[in-house]
Structure formats: structure tokens, C-alpha cells
Design a protein around this motif. Structure first.
Motif, PDB file in Angstrom:
ATOM      1  N   ALA A  61     -14.130  -3.876  -9.188  1.00  0.00           N
ATOM      2  CA  ALA A  61     -14.240  -2.619  -8.312  1.00  0.00           C
ATOM      3  C   ALA A  61     -13.039  -3.082  -7.218  1.00  0.00           C
ATOM      4  CB  ALA A  61     -15.660  -2.918  -7.435  1.00  0.00           C
ATOM      5  N   ALA A  62     -12.439  -2.218  -7.034  1.00  0.00           N
ATOM      6  CA  ALA A  62     -11.028  -2.326  -6.326  1.00  0.00           C
ATOM      7  C   ALA A  62     -11.059  -1.177  -5.059  1.00  0.00           C
ATOM      8  CB  ALA A  62      -9.796  -1.896  -7.154  1.00  0.00           C
ATOM      9  N   ALA A  63     -11.031  -1.612  -3.979  1.00  0.00           N
ATOM     10  CA  ALA A  63     -10.897  -0.918  -2.758  1.00  0.00           C
ATOM     11  C   ALA A  63     -10.167  -1.542  -1.546  1.00  0.00           C
ATOM     12  CB  ALA A  63     -12.546  -0.804  -2.137  1.00  0.00           C
ATOM     13  N   GLY A  64     -10.093  -0.623  -0.686  1.00  0.00           N
ATOM     14  CA  GLY A  64      -8.976  -1.152   0.595  1.00  0.00           C
ATOM     15  C   GLY A  64      -9.744  -0.842   1.908  1.00  0.00           C
ATOM     16  N   LYS A  65      -9.263  -1.101   2.804  1.00  0.00           N
ATOM     17  CA  LYS A  65      -9.720  -1.164   4.284  1.00  0.00           C
ATOM     18  C   LYS A  65     -11.321  -1.732   4.359  1.00  0.00           C
ATOM     19  CE  LYS A  65      -6.912   2.931   4.986  1.00  0.00           C
ATOM     20  NZ  LYS A  65      -6.928   4.433   5.490  1.00  0.00           N
ATOM     21  N   ALA A  66     -12.158  -0.685   4.645  1.00  0.00           N
ATOM     22  CA  ALA A  66     -13.544  -1.372   4.843  1.00  0.00           C
ATOM     23  C   ALA A  66     -14.104  -2.001   3.413  1.00  0.00           C
ATOM     24  CB  ALA A  66     -14.365  -0.379   5.274  1.00  0.00           C
ATOM     25  N   ALA A  67     -13.568  -1.646   2.424  1.00  0.00           N
ATOM     26  CA  ALA A  67     -13.758  -2.001   0.860  1.00  0.00           C
ATOM     27  C   ALA A  67     -15.438  -2.329   0.744  1.00  0.00           C
ATOM     28  CB  ALA A  67     -13.015  -3.179   0.883  1.00  0.00           C
ATOM     29  N   HIS A  68     -16.011  -1.401   0.969  1.00  0.00           N
ATOM     30  CA  HIS A  68     -17.424  -1.413   0.815  1.00  0.00           C
ATOM     31  C   HIS A  68     -17.828  -1.429  -0.808  1.00  0.00           C
ATOM     32  CE1 HIS A  68     -18.213  -0.254   5.145  1.00  0.00           C
ATOM     33  NE2 HIS A  68     -18.425  -1.610   4.886  1.00  0.00           N
ATOM     34  N   LEU A  69     -17.088  -0.669  -1.423  1.00  0.00           N
ATOM     35  CA  LEU A  69     -17.584  -0.293  -3.205  1.00  0.00           C
ATOM     36  C   LEU A  69     -17.823  -1.726  -3.798  1.00  0.00           C
ATOM     37  CD1 LEU A  69     -17.397   1.786  -5.041  1.00  0.00           C
ATOM     38  CD2 LEU A  69     -14.883   0.898  -5.708  1.00  0.00           C
ATOM     39  N   PRO A  70     -17.356  -2.834  -3.797  1.00  0.00           N
ATOM     40  CA  PRO A  70     -17.806  -3.758  -4.681  1.00  0.00           C
ATOM     41  C   PRO A  70     -18.989  -4.173  -4.200  1.00  0.00           C
ATOM     42  CG  PRO A  70     -15.515  -4.206  -4.044  1.00  0.00           C
ATOM     43  CD  PRO A  70     -15.882  -2.968  -3.274  1.00  0.00           C
ATOM     44  N   GLY A  83     -14.422  -8.099  -7.283  1.00  0.00           N
ATOM     45  CA  GLY A  83     -13.801  -7.357  -6.322  1.00  0.00           C
ATOM     46  C   GLY A  83     -12.314  -7.432  -6.020  1.00  0.00           C
ATOM     47  N   VAL A  84     -11.612  -6.412  -6.076  1.00  0.00           N
ATOM     48  CA  VAL A  84     -10.048  -6.573  -5.912  1.00  0.00           C
ATOM     49  C   VAL A  84      -9.581  -5.753  -4.574  1.00  0.00           C
ATOM     50  CG1 VAL A  84      -7.677  -6.011  -6.629  1.00  0.00           C
ATOM     51  CG2 VAL A  84      -9.699  -6.281  -8.307  1.00  0.00           C
ATOM     52  N   PRO A  85      -9.363  -6.803  -3.635  1.00  0.00           N
ATOM     53  CA  PRO A  85      -8.916  -5.840  -2.323  1.00  0.00           C
ATOM     54  C   PRO A  85      -7.661  -5.426  -2.324  1.00  0.00           C
ATOM     55  CG  PRO A  85      -9.072  -8.348  -1.911  1.00  0.00           C
ATOM     56  CD  PRO A  85      -9.419  -8.240  -3.495  1.00  0.00           C
ATOM     57  N   ILE A  86      -7.471  -4.130  -1.854  1.00  0.00           N
ATOM     58  CA  ILE A  86      -6.267  -3.314  -1.979  1.00  0.00           C
ATOM     59  C   ILE A  86      -5.587  -3.403  -0.684  1.00  0.00           C
ATOM     60  CG2 ILE A  86      -5.456  -1.077  -2.728  1.00  0.00           C
ATOM     61  CD1 ILE A  86      -6.422  -2.570  -4.963  1.00  0.00           C
ATOM     62  N   LYS A  87      -4.334  -3.633  -0.780  1.00  0.00           N
ATOM     63  CA  LYS A  87      -3.480  -3.618   0.574  1.00  0.00           C
ATOM     64  C   LYS A  87      -3.295  -1.953   0.811  1.00  0.00           C
ATOM     65  CE  LYS A  87       0.167  -6.270   0.820  1.00  0.00           C
ATOM     66  NZ  LYS A  87       1.463  -6.722   0.666  1.00  0.00           N
ATOM     67  N   VAL A 112     -10.679 -11.629  -6.159  1.00  0.00           N
ATOM     68  CA  VAL A 112      -9.401 -12.200  -6.167  1.00  0.00           C
ATOM     69  C   VAL A 112      -8.613 -11.919  -5.147  1.00  0.00           C
ATOM     70  CG1 VAL A 112      -9.754 -12.085  -8.746  1.00  0.00           C
ATOM     71  CG2 VAL A 112      -8.843 -10.126  -7.396  1.00  0.00           C
ATOM     72  N   ALA A 113      -7.317 -12.105  -5.277  1.00  0.00           N
ATOM     73  CA  ALA A 113      -6.527 -12.202  -4.219  1.00  0.00           C
ATOM     74  C   ALA A 113      -5.991 -10.615  -3.782  1.00  0.00           C
ATOM     75  CB  ALA A 113      -4.981 -12.603  -4.674  1.00  0.00           C
ATOM     76  N   ILE A 114      -5.541 -10.286  -2.862  1.00  0.00           N
ATOM     77  CA  ILE A 114      -5.095  -8.923  -2.481  1.00  0.00           C
ATOM     78  C   ILE A 114      -4.027  -8.326  -3.297  1.00  0.00           C
ATOM     79  CG2 ILE A 114      -4.168  -7.275  -0.850  1.00  0.00           C
ATOM     80  CD1 ILE A 114      -5.095  -9.642   1.374  1.00  0.00           C
ATOM     81  N   ASP A 115      -4.469  -7.162  -4.153  1.00  0.00           N
ATOM     82  CA  ASP A 115      -3.730  -6.573  -5.220  1.00  0.00           C
ATOM     83  C   ASP A 115      -3.543  -7.123  -6.435  1.00  0.00           C
ATOM     84  OD1 ASP A 115      -3.269  -4.456  -3.371  1.00  0.00           O
ATOM     85  OD2 ASP A 115      -1.323  -4.776  -2.848  1.00  0.00           O
ATOM     86  N   GLY A 116      -4.741  -8.338  -6.676  1.00  0.00           N
ATOM     87  CA  GLY A 116      -4.819  -9.144  -7.666  1.00  0.00           C
ATOM     88  C   GLY A 116      -5.501  -8.590  -8.678  1.00  0.00           C
ATOM     89  N   SER A 117      -5.143  -7.450  -9.487  1.00  0.00           N
ATOM     90  CA  SER A 117      -5.782  -7.033 -10.378  1.00  0.00           C
ATOM     91  C   SER A 117      -5.795  -7.667 -11.569  1.00  0.00           C
ATOM     92  CB  SER A 117      -5.632  -5.351 -10.710  1.00  0.00           C
ATOM     93  OG  SER A 117      -4.371  -5.244 -11.431  1.00  0.00           O
ATOM     94  N   LYS A 118      -4.676  -8.170 -12.056  1.00  0.00           N
ATOM     95  CA  LYS A 118      -4.418  -8.894 -13.305  1.00  0.00           C
ATOM     96  C   LYS A 118      -5.562 -10.189 -13.383  1.00  0.00           C
ATOM     97  CE  LYS A 118      -1.242 -10.728 -16.742  1.00  0.00           C
ATOM     98  NZ  LYS A 118       0.114 -10.849 -17.174  1.00  0.00           N
ATOM     99  N   ASN A 119      -5.384 -10.717 -12.278  1.00  0.00           N
ATOM    100  CA  ASN A 119      -6.393 -11.886 -12.232  1.00  0.00           C
ATOM    101  C   ASN A 119      -7.844 -11.342 -12.452  1.00  0.00           C
ATOM    102  OD1 ASN A 119      -4.896 -14.263 -12.203  1.00  0.00           O
ATOM    103  ND2 ASN A 119      -5.143 -14.523 -10.063  1.00  0.00           N
ATOM    104  N   ALA A 120      -8.042 -10.260 -11.855  1.00  0.00           N
ATOM    105  CA  ALA A 120      -9.551  -9.895 -11.973  1.00  0.00           C
ATOM    106  C   ALA A 120      -9.710  -9.382 -13.655  1.00  0.00           C
ATOM    107  CB  ALA A 120      -9.697  -8.328 -11.233  1.00  0.00           C
ATOM    108  N   ALA A 121      -8.849  -9.107 -14.277  1.00  0.00           N
ATOM    109  CA  ALA A 121      -9.023  -8.827 -15.606  1.00  0.00           C
ATOM    110  C   ALA A 121      -8.932 -10.092 -16.437  1.00  0.00           C
ATOM    111  CB  ALA A 121      -7.869  -8.035 -16.052  1.00  0.00           C
TER     112      ALA A 121
END
Length: 162
Positions: A61-70, A83-87, A112-121
Motif C-alpha cells: 500500500a502506497a500513500a503520501g501525506k497523511a498516508a492512512h491507506l496502509p 507500506g510505501v510512504p510517498i514523497k 520501507v523507505a520513502i519512495d521505496g517501492s522496489k524494496n516493498a516488492a
């Protein structure tokens, strides 16, 4: 073998393509959705109900700002949620990171890290490798390739600065 990737907004897609492509390169089916926890909560719940029977093993689950989605997703399933925090805000993703990582006891979200979608995978694949020997073998091969690349770079640097 399936992973669901849910983004809070379609604008998050460019940051998630590395994860989608990496999972597909391992032969994993990927369901991709843009479903806001705030603006499309009923559709999100319907999709999460589908994941109960469609073979989904992990949800990213990727989301930015308040990032409640995950966290909202984790509250509706016992499947692992990453969870993938999005810048994307004035806080450069720190708001999203803290929102995702600070889940209450009992509803964990791996983060995972901010914008770290590959590590999430990769983390999703590691979870799946417990059950799927073919994924385990591919992950081991991927690690060996990364090691070879790192050692090759080291050799080049050593030769350059003899």
C-alpha cells in the motif's frame, strides 16, 4: 501467486512501477488499484474482500501525506501489508513515513523507505518465498547477481587507484 498494490492516488503510479515490474519479473501476478482510504473507502473495502479469495498473498500500500491507506488496509485483513510512504508534500514524505510506521499495537504495517517501492516488492517476495520454492530460488539468484555487481565495481575501483 499474487500481490496486490494499492495506491492512494493515481499520481502515485510512477513511484510504484519499479515494484510492479520487479514482481512481474518473478512471475507474480499483480493487481494494481488506485483507491483512496478517504475518498473511495467502500471500493477499497470491496477490493480487500476480493483479496480474500483471489490468491493474493501480500498487499503493498502506497500513500503520501497523511498516508492512512496502509493502516486502513491492515485493519481489514490479516494478510501482510507493506507500506510505501510517498514523497509528495512539503515534508518530503516524512509525514507519510511517520504515519505508516506509527501503527497501533495489533495492526502492524511493515514499512520501507520513502519512495521505496522496489524494496516493498522484494520484501513481499521474501514473505512469499517461505511457501514458494521458485521465488526463493529467484531471490537467491538476484542476491548473487547483486553481489557480483558490487564486487565487479570494487575491482574496477581497485584497478583505477592502484
Amino acid at each position: 501467486m499474487r500481490v496486490a498494490i494499492v495506491m492512494g492516488s493515481a499520481s502515485d503510479l510512477p513511484k510504484m512501477t519499479d515494484a510492479i515490474d520487479f514482481l512481474k519479473s518473478f512471475g507474480v501476478e499483480v493487481s494494481v488499484r488506485a483507491l483512496s482510504a478517504h475518498r473511495a473507502h467502500e471500493a477499497l473495502s470491496e477490493f480487500l474482500n476480493e483479496t480474500k479469495t483471489d490468491g493474493t498473498e501480500v498487499i503493498i500500500a502506497a500513500a503520501g501525506k497523511a498516508a492512512h491507506l496502509p493502516g486502513v488496509i491492515a485493519s481489514q485483513t490479516i494478510k501482510p501489508v507493506i507500506g510505501v510512504p510517498i514523497k509528495g508534500s512539503a515534508l518530503d514524505g516524512m509525514d507519510a513515513l511517520l504515519s505508516i510506521v506509527q501503527m497501533p499495537a495489533g495492526i502492524p504495517v511493515a514499512t520501507v523507505a520513502i519512495d521505496g517501492s522496489k524494496n516493498a516488492a522484494i520484501l513481499a517476495l521474501q514473505m512469499m518465498a517461505i511457501k514458494h520454492e521458485d521465488i526463493k530460488a529467484k531471490l537467491n539468484k538476484h542476491r548473487e547477481e547483486m553481489t557480483a555487481e558490487a564486487l565487479n565495481a570494487n575491482t574496477k575501483i581497485m584497478e583505477q587507484y592502484k
